[in-house]
Scaffold this active site. Structure first.
Site, PDB file in Angstrom:
ATOM      1  N   TYR A  31       4.501   6.571   5.031  1.00 40.28           N
ATOM      2  CA  TYR A  31       4.858   7.255   6.279  1.00 40.28           C
ATOM      3  C   TYR A  31       3.791   8.273   6.689  1.00 40.28           C
ATOM      4  CZ  TYR A  31       9.638   5.534   5.296  1.00 40.28           C
ATOM      5  OH  TYR A  31      10.740   4.766   5.014  1.00 40.28           O
ATOM      6  N   HIS A  68       8.590   0.950  -3.228  1.00 44.04           N
ATOM      7  CA  HIS A  68       8.911   0.661  -1.827  1.00 44.04           C
ATOM      8  C   HIS A  68       9.078  -0.832  -1.528  1.00 44.04           C
ATOM      9  CE1 HIS A  68       8.267   2.653   2.376  1.00 44.04           C
ATOM     10  NE2 HIS A  68       9.270   1.812   2.397  1.00 44.04           N
TER      11      HIS A  68
END
Length: 291
Positions: free
Chosen positions: A56, A117
């Site tokens: 991010y 992730h």
């Protein structure tokens, strides 16, 4: 599920760590000013959990915003729960250093939850036969960090039942959380059942179907019946199944709206109605082809 204060509800993970069931997601949230505004509103309305990830690229800004704002609300580090995630590019030998970099960028001594992730290595084909081995290597490296106390709970994101079964077969520290796309068009029934049977907490991302479900006929019908918004109904739909949610919102109004879900209940019939005809649709990524 446990009560924390008057509103916020929590779940106790399989290692005894307490995690809020509702947190603020920060996917695609960029810039110190916008993140600070969102965190300020979230803390004011009762959020105590914040979800970020290396990919991010906002860990530093989130950490700075929290350091600035926690004193304003009389809060300390121990009052909040922070999740970050390992980039798919860092699967393998770089996992430990990547985790420590996230800690450094966030300005933290520990992470409450750290997730792998994605089940495949970035740059490799999904069906690359090396993926299972590199997942195992990565988990072992993160278990070592966990043993130091720098990670309070370990988990994964976007894993399928097959990926989870493989992980359970080789791990020393079982995963505490699995974060996946989960909403009425992707109810993940078998995955949720597997998690319940194996003591893994399922956490949803994209609870609103990337916005597509906000105008869904059934969702709007249930929302009208309860005098609620479609967003609140979609979040409640997951929460009533024991699934955590991390809705991303940047406006103060939406942040407040998303948290105001504890004082109404959907009927079991409404929970089923929202699933529609059972047709499943992924609005995000599909991990089913990852070896």
């Amino acid at each position: 599920m446990d009560k924390q204060g008057d509103q916020q509800q929590t779940v106790t993970l399989n290692n005894g760590v307490t995690m809020p069931l509702l947190g603020l997601g920060t996917f695609r949230m960029r810039g110190l000013e916008s993140i600070t505004q969102a965190v300020d509103a979230a803390l004011e309305y009762g959020y105590r959990s914040f979800d970020t990830a290396s990919v991010y690229r906002n860990e530093s800004d989130l950490g700075q915003a929290l350091r600035q704002l926690l004193p304003k609300y009389g809060l300390s580090r121990s009052d909040i729960f922070i999740t970050s995630k390992l980039s798919p590019s860092d699967l393998g030998p770089g996992a430990r250093d990547a985790c420590l970099k996230s800690l450094s960028d966030l300005g933290l001594d520990y992470l409450d939850l750290y997730l792998i992730h994605w089940p495949g290595k970035q740059g490799w084909r999904s069906d690359d036969a090396r993926n299972p081995a590199i997942r195992e290597e990565t988990w072992k490296a993160l278990e070592d960090v966990y043993q130091t106390g720098a990670i309070k709970a370990l988990g994964v994101s976007n894993y399928t039942v097959a990926h989870m079964a493989q992980l359970l077969g080789s791990c020393r520290v079982p995963p505490a959380v699995l974060q996946v796309e989960f909403h009425p068009r992707l109810p993940q029934t078998s995955l949720l059942s597997w998690c319940q049977q194996n003591g893994v907490h399922l956490q949803a991302y994209s609870s609103l179907g990337c916005g597509h479900l906000l105008e869904n006929v059934e969702v709007c019908k249930v929302a009208k019946a309860h005098g609620r918004t479609p967003s609140q109904v979609l979040l409640k739909w997951a929460l009533q199944q024991g699934v955590g949610v991390i809705p991303k919102a940047s406006s103060s109004v939406r942040i407040k709206e998303n948290f105001n879900v504890w004082d109404f209940e959907l009927s079991s019939e409404e929970v089923e109605l929202l699933k529609g005809d059972g047709t499943e649709k992924k609005y995000c990524w599909d991990p089913t082809g990852v070896a």
